[in-house]
Design a protein around this motif. Structure first.
Motif, mmCIF file in Angstrom:
data_model
loop_
_atom_site.group_PDB
_atom_site.id
_atom_site.type_symbol
_atom_site.label_atom_id
_atom_site.label_comp_id
_atom_site.label_asym_id
_atom_site.label_seq_id
_atom_site.Cartn_x
_atom_site.Cartn_y
_atom_site.Cartn_z
ATOM 1 N N LYS A 141 0.934 -1.174 -0.043
ATOM 2 C CA LYS A 141 -0.074 -0.157 0.127
ATOM 3 C C LYS A 141 0.753 1.256 0.197
ATOM 4 O O LYS A 141 0.254 2.360 -0.380
ATOM 5 C CB LYS A 141 -0.991 -0.050 1.294
ATOM 6 C CG LYS A 141 -1.984 1.020 1.133
ATOM 7 C CD LYS A 141 -3.204 0.922 0.056
ATOM 8 C CE LYS A 141 -3.968 1.964 -0.019
ATOM 9 N NZ LYS A 141 -4.852 1.813 -1.347
ATOM 10 N N TRP A 190 3.538 4.260 -3.472
ATOM 11 C CA TRP A 190 3.699 5.383 -4.092
ATOM 12 C C TRP A 190 4.288 6.203 -3.412
ATOM 13 O O TRP A 190 5.229 7.107 -3.498
ATOM 14 C CB TRP A 190 2.626 5.958 -4.839
ATOM 15 C CG TRP A 190 1.889 4.929 -5.878
ATOM 16 C CD1 TRP A 190 0.926 4.096 -5.992
ATOM 17 C CD2 TRP A 190 2.632 4.862 -7.125
ATOM 18 N NE1 TRP A 190 0.776 3.372 -6.988
ATOM 19 C CE2 TRP A 190 1.876 3.959 -7.831
ATOM 20 C CE3 TRP A 190 3.642 5.432 -7.795
ATOM 21 C CZ2 TRP A 190 2.276 3.599 -9.059
ATOM 22 C CZ3 TRP A 190 4.255 5.157 -8.999
ATOM 23 C CH2 TRP A 190 3.183 4.177 -9.637
ATOM 24 N N ARG A 191 4.096 6.322 -1.958
ATOM 25 C CA ARG A 191 4.818 7.190 -0.907
ATOM 26 C C ARG A 191 6.159 6.789 -1.041
ATOM 27 O O ARG A 191 7.115 7.674 -0.953
ATOM 28 C CB ARG A 191 4.139 6.874 0.361
ATOM 29 C CG ARG A 191 4.783 7.689 1.347
ATOM 30 C CD ARG A 191 4.526 7.233 2.844
ATOM 31 N NE ARG A 191 5.366 6.306 3.183
ATOM 32 C CZ ARG A 191 5.171 5.303 4.179
ATOM 33 N NH1 ARG A 191 4.151 5.492 4.890
ATOM 34 N NH2 ARG A 191 5.939 4.240 4.167
ATOM 35 N N ASN A 214 2.384 10.902 -9.611
ATOM 36 C CA ASN A 214 2.215 9.575 -9.011
ATOM 37 C C ASN A 214 1.024 9.835 -8.100
ATOM 38 O O ASN A 214 0.078 8.963 -7.844
ATOM 39 C CB ASN A 214 3.196 9.459 -8.104
ATOM 40 C CG ASN A 214 4.364 8.958 -9.069
ATOM 41 O OD1 ASN A 214 4.390 8.412 -9.996
ATOM 42 N ND2 ASN A 214 5.663 9.068 -8.433
ATOM 43 N N TYR A 216 -2.301 7.725 -9.811
ATOM 44 C CA TYR A 216 -2.143 6.377 -9.346
ATOM 45 C C TYR A 216 -2.672 6.208 -7.886
ATOM 46 O O TYR A 216 -3.544 5.514 -7.716
ATOM 47 C CB TYR A 216 -0.807 6.012 -9.228
ATOM 48 C CG TYR A 216 -0.002 5.768 -10.487
ATOM 49 C CD1 TYR A 216 0.041 4.449 -11.208
ATOM 50 C CD2 TYR A 216 0.612 6.859 -11.183
ATOM 51 C CE1 TYR A 216 0.596 4.535 -12.322
ATOM 52 C CE2 TYR A 216 1.461 6.623 -12.635
ATOM 53 C CZ TYR A 216 1.253 5.407 -13.118
ATOM 54 O OH TYR A 216 1.855 5.013 -14.350
ATOM 55 N N GLU A 217 -2.025 7.240 -6.842
ATOM 56 C CA GLU A 217 -2.743 6.809 -5.514
ATOM 57 C C GLU A 217 -3.995 7.670 -4.971
ATOM 58 O O GLU A 217 -4.682 6.728 -4.555
ATOM 59 C CB GLU A 217 -1.525 7.388 -4.721
ATOM 60 C CG GLU A 217 -1.527 6.923 -3.241
ATOM 61 C CD GLU A 217 -0.460 7.075 -2.333
ATOM 62 O OE1 GLU A 217 -0.561 6.675 -1.414
ATOM 63 O OE2 GLU A 217 0.473 7.840 -2.760
ATOM 64 N N SER A 261 -2.067 -1.053 -3.871
ATOM 65 C CA SER A 261 -2.018 0.235 -4.761
ATOM 66 C C SER A 261 -2.084 -0.176 -6.134
ATOM 67 O O SER A 261 -2.140 -1.150 -6.819
ATOM 68 C CB SER A 261 -0.118 0.342 -4.363
ATOM 69 O OG SER A 261 -0.017 0.928 -3.129
#
Length: 289
Positions: free
Chosen positions: A3, A6-7, A25, A29-30, A251
């Motif tokens: 999860k 992306w972070r 991103n 994506y997130e 994710s």
């Protein structure tokens, strides 16, 4: 897929040089739905400034072509995000936005205020309803990205930090929010478009849902009825429940673009960026729907 994918990817990037990729991103994506909702709310609130809402009303774009206004704005703003500011697509998107703005006498203060909402409202939305808040690193990238957008739009005296953008936005709203009949018509047309994204039985509930997300000073500026504390708690509770559920999901690995969303309806057969928007002052519009 973890999860925090992306972070972690954003943490590995430089917020001062890789800000386009970081914001890409976050947006594609997130937090696709959250960013779309928060930026829509950000632009909606600008109609409560009479010099903005009144001008938008005079163009008649919302009354006559609200769906196209929504679609064109989303697609033009997405171009530099997806392709970069120096790409042909990014330059085309920004050029079209600037051409529309130049058809009207729009103050630098109003443009700077609109830009500030792009920085502040997504962070506040994710703080309240996201499955996680933005990191300081990502907030810095957001500031850099929208400051770059502002420079490409010729906006002067841009803030240099999130806090400066926040104070600019809050101070501007305290000073300028006021009821204006034109701004109310633009807001009504936008809410009516939002309702059309859902089945007819949900039109009224979605109107109430939207108003429950507005602060009292925004409701007052439009002359909207406050749905009340119970409805407000229920709506915000449902969004927080969604956030808790999302913490358990993987994710996203594939990007979601504006044209992939069922809300973008004007171009089922594709579009040409250079042809989006308006081209004559009689029907043009300088700000977003």
């Amino acid at each position: 897929m973890a999860k925090d994918l992306w972070r972690r990817r954003n943490d590995a990037l430089d917020a001062d040089t890789d800000y386009v990729e970081i914001v890409r991103n976050l947006t594609l994506y997130e937090f696709t739905w959250d960013m779309n909702q928060s930026l829509s709310l950000a632009l909606f609130r600008t109609y409560a400034v009479p010099s903005i809402g009144g001008l938008l009303d005079k163009t008649q774009e919302f009354e006559q072509r609200c769906q196209k206004r929504y679609d064109d704005t989303a697609l033009l703003l997405e171009a530099p995000l997806v392709h970069g500011f120096d790409s042909e697509e990014g330059r085309t998107g920004i050029r079209r936005i600037n051409q529309m703005h130049r058809m009207y006498d729009i103050s630098n203060d109003d443009l700077r205020y609109v830009l500030s909402t792009f920085v502040v409202i997504p962070k506040r939305w994710l703080d309240a309803y996201g499955w996680r808040p933005l990191t300081d690193h990502e907030i810095r990238a957001m500031v850099n990205y929208f400051s770059a957008l502002g420079r490409h739009m010729g906006i002067k005296d841009l803030p240099e930090s999130y806090d400066a953008y926040m104070h600019l936005m809050d101070d501007y709203e305290r000073k300028h929010f006021a009821y204006d009949a034109g701004g109310r018509r633009v807001a009504d047309a936008t809410l009516a478009l939002l309702e059309q994204f859902y089945p007819r039985p949900l039109h009224r509930p979605m109107n109430v849902f939207s108003r429950a997300l507005m602060e009292p000073h925004l409701l007052n500026a439009f002359g909207y009825e406050d749905p009340g504390p119970r409805v407000r708690r229920a709506v915000r509770g449902s969004l927080r429940a969604r956030a808790r559920a999302l913490r358990l999901t993987p994710s996203n690995r594939r990007p979601t673009y504006s044209q992939d969303m069922n809300r973008i309806r004007s171009y089922p057969n594709g579009f040409d960026l250079a042809s989006l928007g308006t081209f004559a002052p009689a029907t043009g519009c300088p700000v977003h729907a």
